[in-house]
Design a protein around this motif. Structure first.
Motif, mmCIF file in Angstrom:
data_model
loop_
_atom_site.group_PDB
_atom_site.id
_atom_site.type_symbol
_atom_site.label_atom_id
_atom_site.label_comp_id
_atom_site.label_asym_id
_atom_site.label_seq_id
_atom_site.Cartn_x
_atom_site.Cartn_y
_atom_site.Cartn_z
ATOM 1 N N PHE A 44 -43.745 -15.827 -5.809
ATOM 2 C CA PHE A 44 -43.753 -17.147 -6.526
ATOM 3 C C PHE A 44 -42.567 -17.134 -7.459
ATOM 4 O O PHE A 44 -42.182 -18.085 -7.878
ATOM 5 C CB PHE A 44 -45.068 -17.553 -6.999
ATOM 6 C CG PHE A 44 -45.976 -17.585 -6.123
ATOM 7 C CD1 PHE A 44 -46.080 -18.531 -4.915
ATOM 8 C CD2 PHE A 44 -47.219 -16.982 -6.142
ATOM 9 C CE1 PHE A 44 -46.913 -18.837 -4.107
ATOM 10 C CE2 PHE A 44 -48.428 -17.206 -5.427
ATOM 11 C CZ PHE A 44 -48.257 -18.285 -4.187
ATOM 12 N N SER A 45 -42.335 -15.947 -7.884
ATOM 13 C CA SER A 45 -41.618 -15.908 -9.021
ATOM 14 C C SER A 45 -39.887 -15.503 -8.566
ATOM 15 O O SER A 45 -39.734 -14.811 -7.740
ATOM 16 C CB SER A 45 -41.790 -14.773 -9.857
ATOM 17 O OG SER A 45 -40.834 -14.270 -10.845
ATOM 18 N N GLU A 46 -38.879 -16.386 -9.114
ATOM 19 C CA GLU A 46 -37.654 -15.935 -8.590
ATOM 20 C C GLU A 46 -37.144 -14.653 -9.192
ATOM 21 O O GLU A 46 -36.414 -14.026 -8.720
ATOM 22 C CB GLU A 46 -36.766 -17.149 -9.310
ATOM 23 C CG GLU A 46 -36.939 -18.588 -8.350
ATOM 24 C CD GLU A 46 -35.820 -19.569 -8.714
ATOM 25 O OE1 GLU A 46 -34.614 -19.033 -9.393
ATOM 26 O OE2 GLU A 46 -36.042 -20.831 -8.332
ATOM 27 N N ARG A 47 -37.634 -14.337 -10.638
ATOM 28 C CA ARG A 47 -37.247 -13.223 -11.105
ATOM 29 C C ARG A 47 -37.869 -12.078 -10.313
ATOM 30 O O ARG A 47 -37.072 -10.836 -10.394
ATOM 31 C CB ARG A 47 -37.801 -13.073 -12.594
ATOM 32 C CG ARG A 47 -37.419 -11.916 -13.372
ATOM 33 C CD ARG A 47 -38.277 -11.895 -14.622
ATOM 34 N NE ARG A 47 -38.159 -13.263 -15.289
ATOM 35 C CZ ARG A 47 -38.868 -13.286 -16.371
ATOM 36 N NH1 ARG A 47 -39.878 -12.481 -16.856
ATOM 37 N NH2 ARG A 47 -38.836 -14.325 -16.875
ATOM 38 N N TYR B 289 -48.822 -27.245 -8.337
ATOM 39 C CA TYR B 289 -48.141 -26.873 -9.193
ATOM 40 C C TYR B 289 -46.612 -26.231 -8.400
ATOM 41 O O TYR B 289 -45.702 -25.992 -8.979
ATOM 42 C CB TYR B 289 -48.546 -25.129 -9.577
ATOM 43 C CG TYR B 289 -49.839 -25.715 -10.646
ATOM 44 C CD1 TYR B 289 -49.394 -26.051 -11.834
ATOM 45 C CD2 TYR B 289 -51.151 -25.244 -10.170
ATOM 46 C CE1 TYR B 289 -50.530 -26.320 -12.711
ATOM 47 C CE2 TYR B 289 -52.228 -25.513 -10.897
ATOM 48 C CZ TYR B 289 -51.891 -26.191 -12.250
ATOM 49 O OH TYR B 289 -52.961 -26.262 -13.022
ATOM 50 N N GLY B 290 -46.822 -26.043 -6.875
ATOM 51 C CA GLY B 290 -45.369 -25.761 -6.512
ATOM 52 C C GLY B 290 -45.064 -24.426 -6.576
ATOM 53 O O GLY B 290 -45.838 -23.679 -7.468
ATOM 54 N N ARG B 291 -43.959 -23.910 -6.267
ATOM 55 C CA ARG B 291 -43.639 -22.376 -6.157
ATOM 56 C C ARG B 291 -43.019 -22.424 -7.628
ATOM 57 O O ARG B 291 -43.357 -21.209 -8.370
ATOM 58 C CB ARG B 291 -42.547 -22.247 -5.126
ATOM 59 C CG ARG B 291 -41.992 -20.808 -5.689
ATOM 60 C CD ARG B 291 -40.702 -20.207 -4.471
ATOM 61 N NE ARG B 291 -40.696 -19.019 -4.423
ATOM 62 C CZ ARG B 291 -39.701 -18.548 -3.645
ATOM 63 N NH1 ARG B 291 -39.212 -19.042 -2.766
ATOM 64 N NH2 ARG B 291 -39.546 -17.097 -3.834
ATOM 65 N N THR B 292 -42.396 -23.404 -8.430
ATOM 66 C CA THR B 292 -41.880 -23.144 -9.586
ATOM 67 C C THR B 292 -43.101 -23.023 -10.556
ATOM 68 O O THR B 292 -43.012 -22.214 -11.687
ATOM 69 C CB THR B 292 -41.176 -24.491 -9.860
ATOM 70 O OG1 THR B 292 -39.863 -24.584 -9.149
ATOM 71 C CG2 THR B 292 -40.502 -24.348 -11.415
ATOM 72 N N GLY B 293 -44.225 -23.876 -10.792
ATOM 73 C CA GLY B 293 -45.387 -23.772 -11.437
ATOM 74 C C GLY B 293 -45.916 -22.426 -11.476
ATOM 75 O O GLY B 293 -46.241 -21.813 -12.208
ATOM 76 N N GLY C 145 -44.719 -19.844 -10.091
ATOM 77 C CA GLY C 145 -43.716 -18.627 -10.713
ATOM 78 C C GLY C 145 -43.768 -18.619 -12.284
ATOM 79 O O GLY C 145 -43.578 -17.387 -12.719
ATOM 80 N N ARG C 146 -43.822 -19.535 -12.617
ATOM 81 C CA ARG C 146 -44.045 -19.535 -14.281
ATOM 82 C C ARG C 146 -45.118 -19.058 -14.812
ATOM 83 O O ARG C 146 -45.093 -18.189 -15.768
ATOM 84 C CB ARG C 146 -43.828 -21.158 -15.005
ATOM 85 C CG ARG C 146 -42.595 -21.581 -14.986
ATOM 86 C CD ARG C 146 -42.456 -22.706 -16.131
ATOM 87 N NE ARG C 146 -43.443 -23.845 -15.656
ATOM 88 C CZ ARG C 146 -42.842 -24.711 -14.878
ATOM 89 N NH1 ARG C 146 -41.809 -25.167 -14.500
ATOM 90 N NH2 ARG C 146 -44.036 -25.913 -14.929
ATOM 91 N N ASP D 202 -44.283 -15.189 -14.053
ATOM 92 C CA ASP D 202 -43.623 -14.552 -15.090
ATOM 93 C C ASP D 202 -44.279 -14.699 -16.419
ATOM 94 O O ASP D 202 -43.696 -13.530 -17.267
ATOM 95 C CB ASP D 202 -42.304 -15.605 -15.330
ATOM 96 C CG ASP D 202 -41.312 -15.653 -14.054
ATOM 97 O OD1 ASP D 202 -41.626 -14.549 -13.278
ATOM 98 O OD2 ASP D 202 -40.653 -16.484 -13.902
#
Length: 513
Positions: A298-301, A386-390, A392-393, A396
């Motif tokens: 889920f996290s780009e990082r 939440y989607g992937r961005t939510g 992912g936050r 992170d």
């Protein structure tokens, strides 16, 4: 006698609101539940993540609050029953939303997931047949499509939800065993595993114990597990795996390589591309236990740490870890849907051939279960919300909390960092000024002191020190899965550990004097 055609219809003594399928009934009971939880939380919730007291005291108090263990002749009614249970669970239970709850891979669930889980329970659909829950089948198929794409498994990929990561690992190894049997010309369903000579399952020496349990349950025997050594980062060594495979004699059958993407204690991730290349070169199944680590996607990082996951034949993932779902929400993904062939069954009262050919089929052939609840609903609600961005936050944030805990531990002379934060766990131990001989006793006593006081909930494990002949050490662990916690909360948690450590150290030294 009244003719049958003139008989009066049977009138139910129960109102429609008795059932969850009634809008009024569900709304009423959910409102009652919310009121019960609010009342219990306001009046009875402990200050810490656990109630204070010894296990015997807490369990006795909870049992007493439940009342006599006998079925009452007359019910209490929904309000009184829910109030009693809410009081028991809140006053004598765990509060995973507390910022000092940091022991296990057991997150506080998201509110939307809990609400969606109630929605799924209200319908009470099952996934085995079309006529047991068509919309629930559609939701699970949608979720599997989302997850297989996230994992990069390709167009032929498939999957199924299971009642936990241990069961997902069991199913992954079941499919691997059947694939190995097929290569040997054995029909595992008919001939059994006794016809499979010398089965061997390779995994990291830090792999989850469910690999051993699965081998026992599948008839391979726990002795079939070959633990592969790990490197200094606690990852499976590809050279050791290759050497072990090359050393196998003709009387041995390599069944699978189980790679781990997120070990329970350290969050370490095996080198998946190298392991996949070795497994492919030997023509054997690669299963990845990503129960913990899958959420890093889920996290780009952090997603890059799971490079090579797309090369797996099967993958375990638990959304009740880094996905914040109510337990259990586990999934087994496979790279090729034909892997499920050995689970196919034709049952006259469930999926007769003519019904299946007409499209009236369910998911019976993808699971070891028959009746299976729609756990995909809560996960689908979360992904849509939440989607992937939510998500992912959230990942992170928990990773950063672990990094902060790591830095704080390094800054404290009384603490020793044992393993840094790879995902969201940090392993350490309290040293203080204690003699080395009592450090194991000291760290065990420290954790129990926190548990009995109810002020903090932290994990415990044993870690083998570096070097030949070295002993294992009792260590402590933070598993940080609360995205609403702050750096100040982590500082307070570390301070609590230090206070408990100093007290235990003094008591141990006084006892030895």
């Amino acid at each position: 006698m009244t003719p049958l055609t003139q008989a009066r219809p049977l009138l139910s003594p129960f109102p429609p609101s008795l059932l969850a399928g009634s809008r009024d009934g569900l709304a009423e009971v959910l409102a009652t539940l919310a009121e019960a939880i609010d009342t219990a939380s306001t009046a009875h919730r402990p200050a810490g993540p656990l109630p204070a007291g010894t296990p015997a005291e807490v369990l006795a108090a909870a049992t007493e609050a439940l009342g006599a263990a006998e079925l009452p002749a007359e019910g209490l009614g929904a309000k009184a029953a829910l109030q009693r249970l809410a009081t028991v669970l809140v006053e004598h239970g765990i509060d995973l939303s507390h910022p000092r709850a940091a022991a296990h891979l057991q997150p506080p669930p998201l509110a939307v997931a809990v609400a969606a889980d109630a929605l799924a329970s209200a319908g009470n659909a099952s996934l085995d047949t079309y006529d047991s829950g068509p919309s629930a089948i559609a939701v699970e198929r949608w979720l599997i499509g989302v997850l297989t794409r996230l994992a990069g498994l390709g167009e032929r990929a498939d999957g199924v939800l299971t009642p936990g990561g241990s069961l997902s690992n069991l199913m992954g190894l079941l499919l691997a065993r059947d694939a190995a049997s097929f290569r040997r010309g054995i029909n595992a369903r008919e001939q059994g595993v006794a016809a499979l000579p010398g089965p061997v399952v390779f995994c990291s020496e830090l792999a989850h114990f469910s690999t051993h349990r699965a081998c026992a349950a599948l008839g391979l025997g726990e002795a079939a597990v070959f633990p592969v050594p790990v490197d200094e980062r606690r990852r499976m060594r590809p050279d050791a795996l290759a050497a072990a495979l090359d050393a196998l004699g003709p009387d041995r059958t390599p069944v699978a390589v189980v790679a781990t993407a997120g070990t329970t204690d350290f969050g370490s991730i095996d080198p998946l591309p190298e392991i996949a290349e070795i497994a492919s070169g030997h023509g054997i199944w690669m299963h990845v236990d990503a129960a913990y680590g899958f959420g890093a996607l889920f996290s780009e990082r952090l997603a890059g740490r799971l490079a090579g996951l797309e090369l797996a034949d099967s993958v375990t993932l638990d959304l009740h870890k880094l996905g914040w779902q109510p337990a259990a929400t586990s999934v087994l993904l496979v790279s090729d849907t034909t892997a499920f062939t050995s689970l196919d069954r034709e049952v006259a009262y469930l999926n007769p051939v003519d019904d299946a050919e007409a499209g009236y089929d369910g998911l019976l052939g993808r699971s070891l279960q028959t009746t299976r609840r729609p756990d995909a609903v809560k996960a689908a609600a979360t992904l849509l919300t939440y989607g992937r961005t939510g998500l992912g936050r959230m990942v992170d944030t928990c990773h950063e909390l672990a990094r902060h805990a790591e830095r704080r531990i390094l800054a404290e002379p009384e603490l020793e960092l044992v393993a840094p934060a790879e995902l969201t766990t940090v392993v350490f131990r309290y040293r203080g000024n204690a003699r080395p001989a009592v450090l194991g006793e000291l760290n065990g006593a420290l954790r129990r002191r926190l548990l009995e006081s109810g002020t903090a909930l932290i994990g415990r494990t044993e870690v083998k020190a570096a070097g030949p002949g070295s002993r294992t050490r009792v260590c402590l662990k933070f598993t940080l899965l609360n995205p609403t916690a702050t750096a100040d909360d982590i500082d307070g948690l570390v301070d609590t550990v230090l206070d408990a450590g100093r007290t235990c150290e003094r008591l141990i030294e006084e006892g030895a004097a």
